[in-house]
Design an enzyme around this catalytic site. Structure first.
Site, PDB file in Angstrom:
ATOM      1  N   TYR A 132      -7.952   8.620   3.613  1.00  0.00           N
ATOM      2  CA  TYR A 132      -7.778   7.309   2.982  1.00  0.00           C
ATOM      3  C   TYR A 132      -7.668   6.247   4.066  1.00  0.00           C
ATOM      4  CZ  TYR A 132      -7.174   9.882  -1.276  1.00  0.00           C
ATOM      5  OH  TYR A 132      -7.403  10.711  -2.342  1.00  0.00           O
TER       6      TYR A 132
ATOM      7  N   LYS B  21       2.222   4.645   1.714  1.00  0.00           N
ATOM      8  CA  LYS B  21       2.360   5.166   3.077  1.00  0.00           C
ATOM      9  C   LYS B  21       2.002   6.650   3.021  1.00  0.00           C
ATOM     10  CE  LYS B  21       5.349   5.224   7.133  1.00  0.00           C
ATOM     11  NZ  LYS B  21       4.885   6.501   7.613  1.00  0.00           N
TER      12      LYS B  21
ATOM     13  N   ASP C 232       1.273  10.445   3.954  1.00  0.00           N
ATOM     14  CA  ASP C 232       2.002  11.373   4.817  1.00  0.00           C
ATOM     15  C   ASP C 232       1.024  12.420   5.335  1.00  0.00           C
ATOM     16  OD1 ASP C 232       4.087  12.462   6.134  1.00  0.00           O
ATOM     17  OD2 ASP C 232       4.986  13.450   4.396  1.00  0.00           O
TER      18      ASP C 232
ATOM     19  N   GLU D  35       0.845  -1.202   0.000  1.00  0.00           N
ATOM     20  CA  GLU D  35       0.000   0.000   0.000  1.00  0.00           C
ATOM     21  C   GLU D  35       0.879   1.250   0.000  1.00  0.00           C
ATOM     22  OE1 GLU D  35      -2.226  -0.191   3.630  1.00  0.00           O
ATOM     23  OE2 GLU D  35      -3.024  -2.188   3.181  1.00  0.00           O
TER      24      GLU D  35
ATOM     25  N   CYS E 141      12.525  45.415 -11.545  1.00  0.00           N
ATOM     26  CA  CYS E 141      13.509  46.325 -12.121  1.00  0.00           C
ATOM     27  C   CYS E 141      12.807  47.021 -13.271  1.00  0.00           C
ATOM     28  CB  CYS E 141      14.694  45.525 -12.645  1.00  0.00           C
ATOM     29  SG  CYS E 141      15.636  46.411 -13.887  1.00  0.00           S
TER      30      CYS E 141
ATOM     31  N   CYS F 261      21.351  45.496 -13.380  1.00  0.00           N
ATOM     32  CA  CYS F 261      21.642  46.647 -14.245  1.00  0.00           C
ATOM     33  C   CYS F 261      21.695  47.983 -13.509  1.00  0.00           C
ATOM     34  CB  CYS F 261      20.635  46.726 -15.387  1.00  0.00           C
ATOM     35  SG  CYS F 261      19.027  47.360 -14.879  1.00  0.00           S
TER      36      CYS F 261
ATOM     37  N   LYS G 255      10.501   3.789   3.496  1.00  0.00           N
ATOM     38  CA  LYS G 255      10.386   5.214   3.161  1.00  0.00           C
ATOM     39  C   LYS G 255      11.199   5.540   1.929  1.00  0.00           C
ATOM     40  CE  LYS G 255       9.221   7.872   7.149  1.00  0.00           C
ATOM     41  NZ  LYS G 255       9.530   9.189   7.657  1.00  0.00           N
TER      42      LYS G 255
ATOM     43  N   CYS H 111      18.191  46.342 -19.119  1.00  0.00           N
ATOM     44  CA  CYS H 111      18.658  45.323 -18.177  1.00  0.00           C
ATOM     45  C   CYS H 111      18.990  44.013 -18.900  1.00  0.00           C
ATOM     46  CB  CYS H 111      17.569  45.078 -17.134  1.00  0.00           C
ATOM     47  SG  CYS H 111      18.048  43.904 -15.879  1.00  0.00           S
TER      48      CYS H 111
ATOM     49  N   CYS I 275      18.450  47.623  -9.094  1.00  0.00           N
ATOM     50  CA  CYS I 275      18.449  46.279  -9.684  1.00  0.00           C
ATOM     51  C   CYS I 275      19.861  45.693  -9.577  1.00  0.00           C
ATOM     52  CB  CYS I 275      18.026  46.358 -11.150  1.00  0.00           C
ATOM     53  SG  CYS I 275      18.321  44.833 -12.067  1.00  0.00           S
TER      54      CYS I 275
END
Ligand code: IVH
Length: 685
Positions: free
Chosen positions: A234, A126, A128, A124, A443, A428, A326, A449, A425
């Site tokens: 589930y 697992k 979480d 099945e 920016c 530039c 796991k 730029c 920025c």
């Protein structure tokens, strides 16, 4: 009708509505396969609510109207589990070999030799999330509890009722007298993302990850909060069972039976003899992990026969008949070494955490996105902090939260974008802005730029902007990556020779492109403004600006107040235009484009309404088909234009007829646009 027969009818109708709604809920929430239109469902639901309001005695605990709306609790009541909720032995095993070791252990415990038949297993997912026990009595959900310490959990029934995929009454005519179902509450990833998006949009706290989302929601004392969190459940096991006439004898048979009772059971499970099915499952799910709608942290192997499960029993409060394997973690803790800011194609500034390298989600991660200033501040991520990094699938790794318990006094100060970058920025040096209502800083050196070069170029060349046919993404990539085009005006310095060297560029297509670039020089003021890619300035706004100001210089020197005079331009757009032209870099690009020959007919202002050619210089050459030279001159002058004798860079148009001579050649050389008689008449009218 006598009152009691009305009541009987009401009771019968309420019962059939409950059943119908439960069926529709199951189809919708468990199988994503709605059986009725939302409006029809709502009508049935309302009918049931009205019936229950008129006959409160019909309001049964399994009524779908009872999912939401309880009062907030002061604390959860303790629930003693009649069968303890134990955990399973967990091994982190990235290879399939674990299944073989498990099989060997089981066979040894059962005293089976090499020639005895294989043991049957079930594999099945697992899940979480948060382990939960649900108690159904005579088919009705009476209580739901957390695992707690395994012996005593917390009564979270109110919150569990809000999970729409959970049946409040078991399906089927003969439910067991008592059935305790064990399983996991999870938040599906899509629901998690969606929930967080909504929270972010409202500047409310977000959830760290789906698991915390699920656990946190179930442990909310106010069921109305839980009701707003989209959860799923589930089933994978059971606790106390009483009065179940034909209870199946295997793990897989039990899960099938739970599914038949209407409980959600994940479809990803297999059973078969020996460890091979387990090995396949391990590999298949590992590959599928990121496509599953919810997070898992591994797979669980179980001996399938319940009789064998009983024989194997428990050791150290863990079943000998089950083991969890796991997968590598998708979340790990590491330290933030620095916070840098990246500039995206559109000028968006994204803060990025530089991390002490950490192995997560199957790769070594050294950077993780912090999304934006608000997110960093909400999570309060600082340089030196220990943080949780998440990498799932191919998704960009992200910092999900800070481990505050591990914060030392030496950590840096809270992040603030403006202060961090000194208002500039990082690529530039242009100004950065964050507009009201926006989460991102940007920016504004779009044209200049380097980070935004490709995007700016593509936009500039697009059909509705300057319109350079053939200048697509692949070519732009080559031009920019090869350092051939650094700033927009470089486009107008491209020759056939330079282009023909590029990949997939024959001489013919290179000349076509050069011709298209050349042709793009004659444009309109509106297109030019739109092509600059000023934030918030779309085609319509560009047209409004052109019409209102009539000249680029007027727009460039307009104040925010001036700009606000234009119909449909509000303060945000006005500010954006003003800031754009305030940047010396952007002004320079504009000047260079003009110097390269990009031009347009300045529009007539309202005052000079009838003089469409005001301020323009023409040169006539050759014989026109219908107009004499004097007639042509008179037409031009009547429209406000001037006629000059020789062609220079200042000439706006050369009007050429048959047998045009050196003036035409000069015009071609300088890139001055050339008109025929019809073209001239078009301008004059
Ligand atoms: S069986 C007596 N099956 O993982 C054994 N557990 O330590 C009962 N979990 O807290 C557990 N998916 O909440 C089992 N398919 C699955 C599971 C599962 C997730 C959780 C469970 C438990 C932990 C194992």
């Amino acid at each position: 009708m006598r009152p009691d027969s009305t009541d009987t009818a009401a009771a019968a109708r309420a019962a059939s509505l409950r059943e119908l709604i439960a069926r529709y809920d199951r189809a919708y929430y468990q199988f994503d396969a709605p059986l009725v239109a939302d409006a029809d469902y709502d009508a049935l639901f309302q009918e049931l609510q009205q019936l229950e309001a008129a006959h409160p005695e019909l309001r049964t605990p399994d009524s779908p109207t009872q999912r939401v709306g309880g009062r907030a609790l002061a604390a959860f009541a303790p629930v003693r589990h009649s069968v303890p909720m134990l955990s399973i032995q967990t091994e982190t095993d990235t290879t399939p070999a674990g299944a073989i070791a498990f099989d060997q252990r089981v066979r040894a415990k059962l005293g089976l030799g090499p020639h005895d038949p294989p043991v049957g297993y079930e594999a099945e997912l697992k899940f979480d999330g948060l382990a939960i026990s649900l108690r159904y009595e005579d088919g009705v959900l009476v209580r739901g509890a957390t695992r707690g310490d395994g012996e005593t959990g917390e009564d979270v029934t109110q919150n569990l009722r809000t999970i729409r995929s959970l049946p409040l009454r078991l399906a089927g005519a003969h439910p067991p007298a008592v059935l305790e179902v064990r399983g996991e509450v999870v938040m599906k990833r899509a629901d998690f993302e969606h929930y967080n998006e909504r929270q972010r949009a409202r500047s409310l706290p977000t959830l760290v990850n789906p698991r915390n989302g699920a656990a946190g929601s179930i442990r909310q004392l106010d069921p109305n909060i839980a009701a707003q969190r989209p959860l799923a459940f589930y089933a994978y096991g059971w606790g106390e069972i009483r009065g179940w006439a034909e209870q199946p004898g295997s793990q897989h048979g039990m899960l099938d039976a739970l599914a038949e009772f209407g409980l959600p059971v994940a479809s990803q499970r297999v059973h078969g003899p020996g460890p091979n099915a387990l090995i396949d499952f391990h590999a298949r799910i590992a590959a599928l992990r990121d496509q599953l709608p919810f997070d898992i942290d591994g797979v669980v192997y179980k001996v399938d026969s319940l009789a064998l499960q009983e024989r194997l029993g428990f050791r150290n409060r863990e079943p000998v008949w089950a083991v969890a394997h796991k997968y590598p973690a998708q979340e790990r803790a590491t330290r933030v070494l620095a916070i840098d800011v990246q500039v995206g194609r559109t000028g968006k500034l994204t803060p990025v955490a530089r991390l002490e390298p950490v192995f997560v989600g199957g790769v070594t991660v050294t950077n993780a996105t912090l999304h934006n200033e608000d997110e960093i501040r909400r999570k309060d991520v600082r340089v030196g902090d220990t943080v949780i990094v998440r990498r799932a699938g191919d998704v960009i790794p992200e910092v999900v939260g800070v481990v505050l318990e591990r914060r030392t006094p030496e950590v840096g100060s809270p992040f603030a974008m403006w202060a961090w970058l000194g208002g500039k920025c990082p690529v530039c040096g242009s100004a950065i802005v964050r507009e009201e209502g926006e989460v991102d800083w940007r920016c504004i050196g779009g044209l200049y730029c380097p980070a935004q070069r490709k995007q700016a170029l593509l936009h500039f060349a697009s059909r509705r902007a300057i319109d350079i046919e053939g200048l697509g993404e692949k070519l732009v990539d080559q031009l920019v990556d090869g350092g051939i085009v650094r700033v927009l005006p470089d486009l107008y310095r491209l020759g056939v020779a330079k282009l023909a060297n590029l990949e997939r560029m024959a001489n013919k297509s290179a000349s076509n492109l050069v011709a298209a670039i050349e042709g793009s020089k004659h444009t309109t003021l509106a297109r030019f403004i739109y092509a600059l890619g000023i934030r918030h300035v779309g085609e319509a706004t560009a047209k409004d600006l052109a019409q209102h100001f009539c000249s680029l210089d007027a727009i460039m020197s307009a104040s925010v107040e001036d700009l606000c005079q234009v119909a449909d331009i509000g303060p945000i757009v006005a500010q954006s235009i003003h800031t754009f032209f305030e940047q010396p870099h952007n002004r320079e690009v504009v000047e260079q484009l003009r110097a390269a020959g990009v031009h347009w007919s300045e529009l007539r202002s309202q005052r000079e309404g009838s003089k469409p050619l005001a301020g323009m210089t023409f040169v006539l050459t050759g014989a026109l088909p219908n107009l004499t030279r004097d007639e042509a001159k008179a037409r031009i002058e009547a429209s406000g234009g001037k006629v000059a004798g020789s062609v220079s860079k200042k000439t706006n148009y050369v009007v050429a007829g048959a047998e045009a001579g050196s003036k035409l050649a000069k015009a071609q050389e300088l890139g001055v646009p050339i008109l025929d008689e019809a073209g001239l008449l078009g301008l004059v009218s």
